[in-house]
Design an enzyme around this catalytic site. Structure first.
Site, PDB file in Angstrom:
ATOM      1  N   CYS A 153      18.478  90.788  99.761  1.00 25.08           N
ATOM      2  CA  CYS A 153      17.666  90.057  98.777  1.00 25.08           C
ATOM      3  C   CYS A 153      16.867  88.970  99.495  1.00 25.08           C
ATOM      4  CB  CYS A 153      18.577  89.442  97.714  1.00 25.08           C
ATOM      5  SG  CYS A 153      17.635  88.547  96.461  1.00 25.08           S
ATOM      6  N   CYS A 205      19.614  81.856  97.751  1.00 29.45           N
ATOM      7  CA  CYS A 205      20.665  81.205  96.947  1.00 29.45           C
ATOM      8  C   CYS A 205      21.895  80.956  97.847  1.00 29.45           C
ATOM      9  CB  CYS A 205      21.040  82.087  95.764  1.00 29.45           C
ATOM     10  SG  CYS A 205      19.595  82.695  94.856  1.00 29.45           S
ATOM     11  N   CYS A 251      25.179  82.972  97.727  1.00 26.38           N
ATOM     12  CA  CYS A 251      25.173  84.425  97.495  1.00 26.38           C
ATOM     13  C   CYS A 251      25.312  85.270  98.765  1.00 26.38           C
ATOM     14  CB  CYS A 251      23.897  84.822  96.757  1.00 26.38           C
ATOM     15  SG  CYS A 251      23.935  86.568  96.287  1.00 26.38           S
ATOM     16  N   CYS A 310      27.513  95.942  82.763  1.00 27.80           N
ATOM     17  CA  CYS A 310      26.474  95.062  83.307  1.00 27.80           C
ATOM     18  C   CYS A 310      26.008  95.578  84.661  1.00 27.80           C
ATOM     19  CB  CYS A 310      27.019  93.653  83.508  1.00 27.80           C
ATOM     20  SG  CYS A 310      27.819  92.981  82.060  1.00 27.80           S
ATOM     21  N   CYS A 334      23.942  95.508  79.764  1.00 29.60           N
ATOM     22  CA  CYS A 334      23.476  94.226  80.277  1.00 29.60           C
ATOM     23  C   CYS A 334      22.870  94.494  81.642  1.00 29.60           C
ATOM     24  CB  CYS A 334      24.649  93.253  80.381  1.00 29.60           C
ATOM     25  SG  CYS A 334      24.188  91.672  81.113  1.00 29.60           S
ATOM     26  N   CYS A 349      22.209  86.127  78.365  1.00 29.70           N
ATOM     27  CA  CYS A 349      23.474  85.793  79.016  1.00 29.70           C
ATOM     28  C   CYS A 349      23.106  84.805  80.118  1.00 29.70           C
ATOM     29  CB  CYS A 349      24.103  87.059  79.597  1.00 29.70           C
ATOM     30  SG  CYS A 349      25.524  86.738  80.653  1.00 29.70           S
ATOM     31  N   ARG A 351      32.206  83.193  79.004  1.00 34.81           N
ATOM     32  CA  ARG A 351      32.880  84.145  79.891  1.00 34.81           C
ATOM     33  C   ARG A 351      33.514  83.452  81.091  1.00 34.81           C
ATOM     34  NH1 ARG A 351      29.014  87.702  80.831  1.00 34.81           N
ATOM     35  NH2 ARG A 351      29.617  88.735  78.926  1.00 34.81           N
TER      36      ARG A 351
HETATM   37  N1  SAM Z   1      19.459  88.750  91.788  1.00 31.15           N
HETATM   38  C1  SAM Z   1      19.679  88.479  90.430  1.00 31.15           C
HETATM   39  C2  SAM Z   1      19.643  87.010  90.116  1.00 31.15           C
HETATM   40  O1  SAM Z   1      19.909  86.183  90.983  1.00 31.15           O
HETATM   41  O2  SAM Z   1      19.354  86.683  88.975  1.00 31.15           O
HETATM   42  C3  SAM Z   1      20.932  89.095  89.866  1.00 31.15           C
HETATM   43  C4  SAM Z   1      22.216  89.115  90.648  1.00 31.15           C
HETATM   44  S1  SAM Z   1      22.935  87.530  91.020  1.00 31.15           S
HETATM   45  C5  SAM Z   1      24.161  87.986  92.167  1.00 31.15           C
HETATM   46  C6  SAM Z   1      23.757  87.071  89.515  1.00 31.15           C
HETATM   47  C7  SAM Z   1      24.518  85.761  89.499  1.00 31.15           C
HETATM   48  O3  SAM Z   1      25.743  85.897  90.186  1.00 31.15           O
HETATM   49  C8  SAM Z   1      23.888  84.541  90.139  1.00 31.15           C
HETATM   50  O4  SAM Z   1      22.937  83.931  89.333  1.00 31.15           O
HETATM   51  C9  SAM Z   1      25.081  83.632  90.321  1.00 31.15           C
HETATM   52  O5  SAM Z   1      25.242  82.797  89.198  1.00 31.15           O
HETATM   53  C10 SAM Z   1      26.249  84.610  90.433  1.00 31.15           C
HETATM   54  N2  SAM Z   1      26.836  84.573  91.785  1.00 31.15           N
HETATM   55  C11 SAM Z   1      26.313  85.110  92.894  1.00 31.15           C
HETATM   56  N3  SAM Z   1      27.088  84.871  93.968  1.00 31.15           N
HETATM   57  C12 SAM Z   1      28.147  84.145  93.510  1.00 31.15           C
HETATM   58  C13 SAM Z   1      29.285  83.583  94.145  1.00 31.15           C
HETATM   59  N4  SAM Z   1      29.484  83.680  95.459  1.00 31.15           N
HETATM   60  N5  SAM Z   1      30.176  82.928  93.384  1.00 31.15           N
HETATM   61  C14 SAM Z   1      29.958  82.804  92.039  1.00 31.15           C
HETATM   62  N6  SAM Z   1      28.896  83.304  91.402  1.00 31.15           N
HETATM   63  C15 SAM Z   1      27.984  83.963  92.119  1.00 31.15           C
HETATM   64 FE1  SF4 Z   2      19.312  87.395  95.445  1.00 35.64          FE
HETATM   65 FE2  SF4 Z   2      21.835  86.660  95.300  1.00 35.64          FE
HETATM   66 FE3  SF4 Z   2      19.940  84.920  94.689  1.00 35.64          FE
HETATM   67 FE4  SF4 Z   2      20.418  87.040  93.047  1.00 35.64          FE
HETATM   68  S1  SF4 Z   2      21.793  85.344  93.492  1.00 35.64           S
HETATM   69  S2  SF4 Z   2      18.427  86.254  93.735  1.00 35.64           S
HETATM   70  S3  SF4 Z   2      21.009  88.583  94.569  1.00 35.64           S
HETATM   71  S4  SF4 Z   2      20.274  85.835  96.720  1.00 35.64           S
END
Ligand code: SAM
Ligand code: SF4
Ligand code: DTB
Length: 349
Positions: A53, A57, A60, A97, A128, A188, A260
Protein backbone atom coordinates in the site's frame (compact mmCIF):
# COMPACT_ATOMS: atom_id res chain seq x y z
CA UNK A 1 -32.82 9.43 26.47
CA UNK A 2 -32.39 10.18 22.77
CA UNK A 3 -29.62 9.83 20.23
CA UNK A 4 -27.67 13.11 20.23
CA UNK A 5 -25.26 14.62 17.70
CA UNK A 6 -24.59 17.77 19.71
CA UNK A 7 -22.24 16.45 22.38
CA UNK A 8 -19.76 19.02 23.63
CA UNK A 9 -16.09 18.32 24.24
CA UNK A 10 -16.66 19.13 27.92
CA UNK A 11 -19.37 16.46 28.16
CA UNK A 12 -17.09 13.87 26.59
CA UNK A 13 -14.26 14.84 28.95
CA UNK A 14 -16.63 14.49 31.93
CA UNK A 15 -17.49 10.95 30.88
CA UNK A 16 -13.82 9.95 30.61
CA UNK A 17 -13.21 11.53 34.04
CA UNK A 18 -15.88 9.43 35.81
CA UNK A 19 -14.74 6.80 38.30
CA UNK A 20 -14.31 3.57 36.33
CA UNK A 21 -17.28 1.77 37.94
CA UNK A 22 -19.60 4.75 37.47
CA UNK A 23 -18.65 4.94 33.81
CA UNK A 24 -19.14 1.23 33.14
CA UNK A 25 -22.42 1.22 35.07
CA UNK A 26 -23.74 4.17 33.07
CA UNK A 27 -22.60 2.62 29.78
CA UNK A 28 -24.33 -0.63 30.61
CA UNK A 29 -27.55 1.19 31.48
CA UNK A 30 -27.45 2.94 28.09
CA UNK A 31 -26.64 -0.39 26.45
CA UNK A 32 -29.78 -1.99 27.91
CA UNK A 33 -31.95 0.90 26.77
CA UNK A 34 -30.82 0.75 23.14
CA UNK A 35 -29.33 -2.66 22.43
CA UNK A 36 -30.26 -6.30 22.80
CA UNK A 37 -28.53 -7.54 25.96
CA UNK A 38 -26.24 -10.57 25.87
CA UNK A 39 -26.13 -10.38 22.09
CA UNK A 40 -22.99 -9.81 20.06
CA UNK A 41 -22.83 -9.40 16.29
CA UNK A 42 -20.25 -11.52 14.48
CA UNK A 43 -18.24 -10.21 11.53
CA UNK A 44 -15.48 -12.02 9.66
CA UNK A 45 -12.67 -10.23 7.85
CA UNK A 46 -10.90 -11.22 4.68
CA UNK A 47 -7.98 -9.38 3.15
CA UNK A 48 -8.83 -9.42 -0.55
CA UNK A 49 -5.69 -7.47 -1.55
CA UNK A 50 -2.74 -7.55 0.80
CA UNK A 51 0.22 -5.24 1.28
CA UNK A 52 2.19 -2.93 -1.04
CA UNK A 53 0.00 0.00 0.00
CA UNK A 54 1.39 3.42 -0.94
CA UNK A 55 0.10 5.08 2.24
CA UNK A 56 2.29 5.57 5.32
CA UNK A 57 -0.09 4.81 8.22
CA UNK A 58 2.41 4.28 11.05
CA UNK A 59 0.45 1.41 12.59
CA UNK A 60 -0.03 -0.62 9.45
CA UNK A 61 1.92 -3.72 8.41
CA UNK A 62 0.62 -3.30 4.84
CA UNK A 63 2.38 -0.04 3.99
CA UNK A 64 5.00 -0.45 1.27
CA UNK A 65 7.24 1.86 3.30
CA UNK A 66 7.81 -0.53 6.20
CA UNK A 67 9.64 -3.82 6.11
CA UNK A 68 7.28 -6.11 7.99
CA UNK A 69 8.01 -9.32 6.09
CA UNK A 70 4.41 -9.43 4.94
CA UNK A 71 3.50 -11.66 2.01
CA UNK A 72 1.98 -9.38 -0.61
CA UNK A 73 -0.95 -10.58 -2.70
CA UNK A 74 -2.89 -9.13 -5.62
CA UNK A 75 -6.68 -8.87 -5.61
CA UNK A 76 -8.13 -12.34 -4.96
CA UNK A 77 -10.24 -14.16 -7.50
CA UNK A 78 -14.00 -14.07 -7.10
CA UNK A 79 -14.23 -17.84 -6.53
CA UNK A 80 -11.82 -17.75 -3.61
CA UNK A 81 -13.70 -14.89 -1.94
CA UNK A 82 -16.99 -16.80 -2.34
CA UNK A 83 -15.49 -19.93 -0.77
CA UNK A 84 -14.17 -17.94 2.21
CA UNK A 85 -17.49 -16.14 2.65
CA UNK A 86 -19.42 -19.40 2.64
CA UNK A 87 -17.09 -20.80 5.31
CA UNK A 88 -17.53 -17.67 7.43
CA UNK A 89 -21.30 -17.91 7.13
CA UNK A 90 -21.29 -21.59 8.05
CA UNK A 91 -19.18 -20.77 11.11
CA UNK A 92 -21.78 -18.27 12.32
CA UNK A 93 -20.73 -14.90 10.90
CA UNK A 94 -23.54 -12.61 9.78
CA UNK A 95 -21.32 -10.03 8.11
CA UNK A 96 -18.39 -10.49 5.77
CA UNK A 97 -15.90 -7.63 5.57
CA UNK A 98 -13.52 -7.40 2.62
CA UNK A 99 -10.41 -5.32 3.16
CA UNK A 100 -8.03 -4.09 0.48
CA UNK A 101 -4.73 -2.29 0.96
CA UNK A 102 -5.55 0.55 -1.39
CA UNK A 103 -5.14 4.29 -1.08
CA UNK A 104 -8.29 4.33 -3.22
CA UNK A 105 -9.59 1.68 -5.64
CA UNK A 106 -8.86 1.92 -9.38
CA UNK A 107 -11.89 1.53 -11.69
CA UNK A 108 -10.91 -1.99 -12.84
CA UNK A 109 -10.41 -3.11 -9.24
CA UNK A 110 -13.70 -1.62 -8.17
CA UNK A 111 -15.47 -3.61 -10.89
CA UNK A 112 -14.01 -6.82 -9.47
CA UNK A 113 -14.95 -5.85 -5.91
CA UNK A 114 -18.50 -5.12 -7.06
CA UNK A 115 -18.74 -8.73 -8.34
CA UNK A 116 -17.47 -9.97 -4.97
CA UNK A 117 -20.07 -7.93 -3.10
CA UNK A 118 -22.82 -9.45 -5.24
CA UNK A 119 -21.52 -12.97 -4.65
CA UNK A 120 -21.27 -12.50 -0.88
CA UNK A 121 -24.75 -11.01 -0.70
CA UNK A 122 -26.09 -13.99 -2.64
CA UNK A 123 -24.91 -16.15 0.25
CA UNK A 124 -27.24 -14.25 2.57
CA UNK A 125 -24.47 -12.38 4.34
CA UNK A 126 -24.29 -8.70 5.07
CA UNK A 127 -21.43 -7.12 3.15
CA UNK A 128 -18.80 -4.66 4.28
CA UNK A 129 -15.81 -3.32 2.37
CA UNK A 130 -12.82 -1.20 3.28
CA UNK A 131 -10.95 -0.02 0.20
CA UNK A 132 -9.50 3.33 1.26
CA UNK A 133 -10.80 6.64 -0.06
CA UNK A 134 -13.80 6.57 -2.39
CA UNK A 135 -15.44 9.30 -4.46
CA UNK A 136 -19.21 9.96 -4.41
CA UNK A 137 -19.54 8.09 -7.74
CA UNK A 138 -17.64 5.06 -6.46
CA UNK A 139 -19.79 5.04 -3.34
CA UNK A 140 -22.90 4.98 -5.54
CA UNK A 141 -21.45 2.07 -7.52
CA UNK A 142 -20.86 0.15 -4.30
CA UNK A 143 -24.37 0.93 -3.12
CA UNK A 144 -25.81 -0.31 -6.42
CA UNK A 145 -23.92 -3.58 -5.93
CA UNK A 146 -25.73 -3.98 -2.63
CA UNK A 147 -22.93 -3.03 -0.23
CA UNK A 148 -24.35 -2.76 3.29
CA UNK A 149 -21.41 -1.19 5.18
CA UNK A 150 -18.27 0.73 4.28
CA UNK A 151 -15.45 0.80 6.83
CA UNK A 152 -13.25 3.88 6.89
CA UNK A 153 -11.72 4.86 10.22
CA UNK A 154 -10.77 8.28 11.51
CA UNK A 155 -8.20 6.40 13.57
CA UNK A 156 -7.43 9.17 16.11
CA UNK A 157 -7.95 12.89 16.82
CA UNK A 158 -7.31 15.31 13.96
CA UNK A 159 -4.33 16.72 15.90
CA UNK A 160 -2.60 13.38 16.50
CA UNK A 161 -3.51 12.08 13.04
CA UNK A 162 -0.72 14.19 11.53
CA UNK A 163 1.84 12.25 13.55
CA UNK A 164 0.48 8.94 12.27
CA UNK A 165 -0.28 9.49 8.56
CA UNK A 166 1.17 12.04 6.16
CA UNK A 167 -0.15 10.77 2.83
CA UNK A 168 -3.77 11.81 3.25
CA UNK A 169 -5.55 14.29 5.45
CA UNK A 170 -8.20 14.03 8.11
CA UNK A 171 -10.46 16.00 5.77
CA UNK A 172 -9.91 13.34 3.05
CA UNK A 173 -11.27 10.79 5.50
CA UNK A 174 -14.25 12.94 6.40
CA UNK A 175 -14.97 13.42 2.68
CA UNK A 176 -15.01 9.66 2.09
CA UNK A 177 -17.35 9.21 5.05
CA UNK A 178 -19.67 11.80 3.58
CA UNK A 179 -19.63 10.14 0.14
CA UNK A 180 -20.52 6.81 1.75
CA UNK A 181 -23.25 8.30 3.93
CA UNK A 182 -24.73 10.25 1.01
CA UNK A 183 -24.84 7.08 -1.09
CA UNK A 184 -27.03 5.49 1.59
CA UNK A 185 -24.43 2.93 2.71
CA UNK A 186 -24.13 2.27 6.45
CA UNK A 187 -20.94 3.77 7.84
CA UNK A 188 -18.48 1.74 9.90
CA UNK A 189 -16.02 4.19 11.43
CA UNK A 190 -13.90 4.15 14.54
CA UNK A 191 -10.28 4.29 15.56
CA UNK A 192 -7.24 2.85 17.24
CA UNK A 193 -6.04 3.30 20.80
CA UNK A 194 -2.55 2.58 22.08
CA UNK A 195 -0.65 4.56 19.43
CA UNK A 196 0.93 6.90 21.98
CA UNK A 197 -1.98 9.33 21.83
CA UNK A 198 -2.88 11.24 24.99
CA UNK A 199 -6.24 11.09 26.77
CA UNK A 200 -7.42 14.27 25.05
CA UNK A 201 -6.91 12.63 21.63
CA UNK A 202 -9.31 9.88 22.66
CA UNK A 203 -11.83 12.49 23.82
CA UNK A 204 -11.54 14.29 20.49
CA UNK A 205 -11.82 11.15 18.35
CA UNK A 206 -15.03 10.06 20.05
CA UNK A 207 -16.36 13.63 20.00
CA UNK A 208 -15.77 13.83 16.23
CA UNK A 209 -17.51 10.49 15.66
CA UNK A 210 -20.45 11.38 17.89
CA UNK A 211 -21.02 14.75 16.23
CA UNK A 212 -21.00 13.54 12.62
CA UNK A 213 -24.29 14.35 10.82
CA UNK A 214 -25.31 10.75 11.59
CA UNK A 215 -23.56 8.40 14.00
CA UNK A 216 -21.65 5.63 12.24
CA UNK A 217 -23.89 2.58 12.44
CA UNK A 218 -20.84 0.58 13.46
CA UNK A 219 -17.96 1.89 15.59
CA UNK A 220 -14.86 -0.32 15.63
CA UNK A 221 -12.54 0.34 18.56
CA UNK A 222 -9.16 -1.21 17.77
CA UNK A 223 -6.30 -1.69 20.17
CA UNK A 224 -3.06 -1.19 18.27
CA UNK A 225 -1.55 -4.48 17.13
CA UNK A 226 2.16 -3.70 17.41
CA UNK A 227 3.75 -5.18 14.31
CA UNK A 228 7.55 -5.48 14.03
CA UNK A 229 8.88 -3.22 11.30
CA UNK A 230 6.20 -0.54 11.69
CA UNK A 231 7.09 2.78 13.37
CA UNK A 232 4.72 1.89 16.22
CA UNK A 233 6.20 -1.55 16.88
CA UNK A 234 7.47 -0.43 20.28
CA UNK A 235 4.55 1.74 21.36
CA UNK A 236 3.91 1.55 25.11
CA UNK A 237 1.29 -1.00 26.15
CA UNK A 238 -2.13 0.47 26.82
CA UNK A 239 -3.68 0.30 30.29
CA UNK A 240 -6.53 -2.21 29.70
CA UNK A 241 -8.89 -0.04 31.77
CA UNK A 242 -8.30 2.81 29.33
CA UNK A 243 -9.42 0.52 26.52
CA UNK A 244 -12.62 -0.31 28.43
CA UNK A 245 -13.20 3.40 29.06
CA UNK A 246 -13.02 4.02 25.32
CA UNK A 247 -15.69 1.37 24.70
CA UNK A 248 -17.89 2.71 27.50
CA UNK A 249 -17.75 6.33 26.34
CA UNK A 250 -18.43 5.26 22.73
CA UNK A 251 -21.48 3.33 23.94
CA UNK A 252 -22.86 6.32 25.85
CA UNK A 253 -22.25 8.83 23.05
CA UNK A 254 -23.56 6.61 20.23
CA UNK A 255 -26.20 4.49 21.95
CA UNK A 256 -27.89 3.12 18.85
CA UNK A 257 -24.66 2.07 17.11
CA UNK A 258 -22.89 -1.25 17.29
CA UNK A 259 -19.58 -0.80 19.11
CA UNK A 260 -17.07 -3.35 17.90
CA UNK A 261 -14.34 -4.77 20.08
CA UNK A 262 -12.01 -5.00 17.10
CA UNK A 263 -8.26 -5.53 16.69
CA UNK A 264 -6.27 -6.44 19.78
CA UNK A 265 -8.43 -9.24 21.18
CA UNK A 266 -5.61 -11.76 20.71
CA UNK A 267 -3.72 -9.91 23.44
CA UNK A 268 -6.72 -9.63 25.78
CA UNK A 269 -7.75 -12.18 28.36
CA UNK A 270 -11.33 -13.40 28.67
CA UNK A 271 -12.02 -11.23 31.72
CA UNK A 272 -11.03 -8.06 29.89
CA UNK A 273 -13.22 -8.97 26.92
CA UNK A 274 -16.14 -9.65 29.27
CA UNK A 275 -15.61 -6.20 30.78
CA UNK A 276 -15.71 -4.72 27.27
CA UNK A 277 -19.06 -6.44 26.63
CA UNK A 278 -20.32 -5.09 29.97
CA UNK A 279 -19.19 -1.61 28.92
CA UNK A 280 -21.23 -1.82 25.72
CA UNK A 281 -19.25 -3.65 23.08
CA UNK A 282 -21.63 -5.76 21.01
CA UNK A 283 -19.73 -6.81 17.95
CA UNK A 284 -16.47 -8.67 17.29
CA UNK A 285 -14.34 -9.91 14.44
CA UNK A 286 -14.47 -13.69 14.45
CA UNK A 287 -12.00 -15.95 12.69
CA UNK A 288 -8.36 -16.70 13.26
CA UNK A 289 -7.07 -13.79 11.23
CA UNK A 290 -7.95 -10.12 11.07
CA UNK A 291 -6.44 -8.76 7.85
CA UNK A 292 -2.83 -9.79 8.30
CA UNK A 293 -2.50 -10.36 12.06
CA UNK A 294 -3.89 -12.93 14.45
CA UNK A 295 -7.26 -13.04 16.17
CA UNK A 296 -8.40 -15.48 18.88
CA UNK A 297 -8.92 -19.10 18.02
CA UNK A 298 -12.53 -19.70 16.91
CA UNK A 299 -13.08 -22.50 19.42
CA UNK A 300 -11.91 -20.18 22.17
CA UNK A 301 -14.43 -17.52 21.10
CA UNK A 302 -17.23 -20.07 21.00
CA UNK A 303 -16.29 -21.21 24.50
CA UNK A 304 -16.18 -17.64 25.73
CA UNK A 305 -19.65 -16.95 24.36
CA UNK A 306 -20.93 -20.14 25.96
CA UNK A 307 -19.38 -19.31 29.33
CA UNK A 308 -20.84 -15.80 29.28
CA UNK A 309 -24.16 -16.95 27.77
CA UNK A 310 -23.74 -14.47 24.97
CA UNK A 311 -25.44 -15.27 21.71
CA UNK A 312 -24.56 -14.33 18.18
CA UNK A 313 -26.84 -11.44 17.30
CA UNK A 314 -29.06 -10.55 14.44
CA UNK A 315 -27.60 -8.24 11.84
CA UNK A 316 -30.95 -6.49 11.71
CA UNK A 317 -30.36 -4.75 15.03
CA UNK A 318 -27.77 -2.54 13.39
CA UNK A 319 -29.81 -1.26 10.50
CA UNK A 320 -30.59 2.44 10.84
CA UNK A 321 -34.08 1.51 9.69
CA UNK A 322 -34.52 -1.18 12.33
CA UNK A 323 -37.18 -0.52 14.92
CA UNK A 324 -35.99 0.97 18.20
CA UNK A 325 -35.28 -1.57 20.90
CA UNK A 326 -36.17 0.70 23.80
CA UNK A 327 -38.06 -2.20 25.40
CA UNK A 328 -34.71 -3.98 25.76
CA UNK A 329 -36.00 -7.01 23.86
CA UNK A 330 -33.55 -8.88 21.67
CA UNK A 331 -34.07 -9.27 17.96
CA UNK A 332 -34.42 -12.80 16.66
CA UNK A 333 -31.05 -14.49 16.36
CA UNK A 334 -30.01 -15.56 12.88
CA UNK A 335 -27.04 -17.32 11.46
CA UNK A 336 -25.77 -18.22 14.91
CA UNK A 337 -24.02 -21.30 13.49
CA UNK A 338 -21.47 -22.66 15.93
CA UNK A 339 -22.40 -19.96 18.39
CA UNK A 340 -25.78 -21.42 19.39
CA UNK A 341 -25.72 -22.15 23.09
CA UNK A 342 -27.63 -24.07 25.69
CA UNK A 343 -31.30 -23.26 26.18
CA UNK A 344 -32.07 -21.16 29.21
CA UNK A 345 -29.67 -18.39 28.35
CA UNK A 346 -32.45 -15.90 27.79
CA UNK A 347 -31.39 -12.96 25.69
CA UNK A 348 -33.98 -10.70 27.25
CA UNK A 349 -32.76 -11.24 30.80
N1 SAM B 1 -6.58 0.64 3.17
C1 SAM B 1 -7.86 0.86 3.71
C2 SAM B 1 -7.90 2.01 4.67
O1 SAM B 1 -6.89 2.35 5.28
O2 SAM B 1 -8.96 2.59 4.82
C3 SAM B 1 -8.49 -0.35 4.33
C4 SAM B 1 -7.70 -1.31 5.17
S1 SAM B 1 -7.02 -0.65 6.68
C5 SAM B 1 -5.95 -1.94 7.15
C6 SAM B 1 -8.39 -0.67 7.81
C7 SAM B 1 -8.15 -0.20 9.22
O3 SAM B 1 -7.47 -1.19 9.96
C8 SAM B 1 -7.31 1.04 9.45
O4 SAM B 1 -8.01 2.22 9.24
C9 SAM B 1 -6.93 0.91 10.90
O5 SAM B 1 -7.88 1.56 11.72
C10 SAM B 1 -6.97 -0.60 11.14
N2 SAM B 1 -5.62 -1.13 11.41
C11 SAM B 1 -4.65 -1.32 10.51
N3 SAM B 1 -3.53 -1.78 11.10
C12 SAM B 1 -3.81 -1.89 12.43
C13 SAM B 1 -3.06 -2.30 13.56
N4 SAM B 1 -1.78 -2.66 13.46
N5 SAM B 1 -3.66 -2.31 14.75
C14 SAM B 1 -4.97 -1.91 14.86
N6 SAM B 1 -5.71 -1.50 13.83
C15 SAM B 1 -5.15 -1.47 12.62
FE1 SF4 C 1 -2.74 1.30 3.42
FE2 SF4 C 1 -2.68 0.19 5.81
FE3 SF4 C 1 -3.01 2.81 5.60
FE4 SF4 C 1 -5.00 1.12 4.82
S1 SF4 C 1 -4.22 1.42 6.88
S2 SF4 C 1 -4.23 2.93 3.73
S3 SF4 C 1 -3.78 -0.60 4.05
S4 SF4 C 1 -1.18 1.66 4.97
C1 DTB D 1 -11.19 -2.07 11.66
O1 DTB D 1 -11.51 -1.07 12.31
N1 DTB D 1 -10.38 -3.02 12.10
C2 DTB D 1 -10.19 -4.03 11.09
C3 DTB D 1 -11.18 -3.60 9.98
N2 DTB D 1 -11.63 -2.34 10.45
C4 DTB D 1 -10.81 -3.60 8.58
C5 DTB D 1 -8.78 -4.17 10.65
C6 DTB D 1 -7.83 -4.49 11.79
C7 DTB D 1 -6.50 -4.74 11.20
C8 DTB D 1 -5.49 -5.16 12.21
C9 DTB D 1 -4.14 -5.37 11.60
C10 DTB D 1 -4.11 -6.44 10.55
O2 DTB D 1 -4.61 -7.57 10.79
O3 DTB D 1 -3.52 -6.20 9.49
Amino acid sequence: MSVRNDWTLAEVEELFDLPFMDLVFKAHQVHRLFQAPNTVQISTLLSIKTGACPEDCAYCPQSVRFDTGLEVSELLELEEVAVRARAARDAGATRFCMGAAYRSPKPKDLRKVVAMIRAVKDLGLETCATLGMVTPDQALELKAAGLDFYNHNLDTSSRYYEKIISTRTYQDRLDTLQAVRDAGINVCCGGIVGMGENPQDRVELLHTLATLPEHPQSVPINQLVRVAGTPLANAAALDPFDFVRMIAVARILMPASHVRLSAGRAEMNDELQALCFMAGANSIFYGEKLLTTGNPDTQHDQDLFRRLKIRAGSPRAESPHAESRSDGAAPTARGAGSFSHAPGASVAS
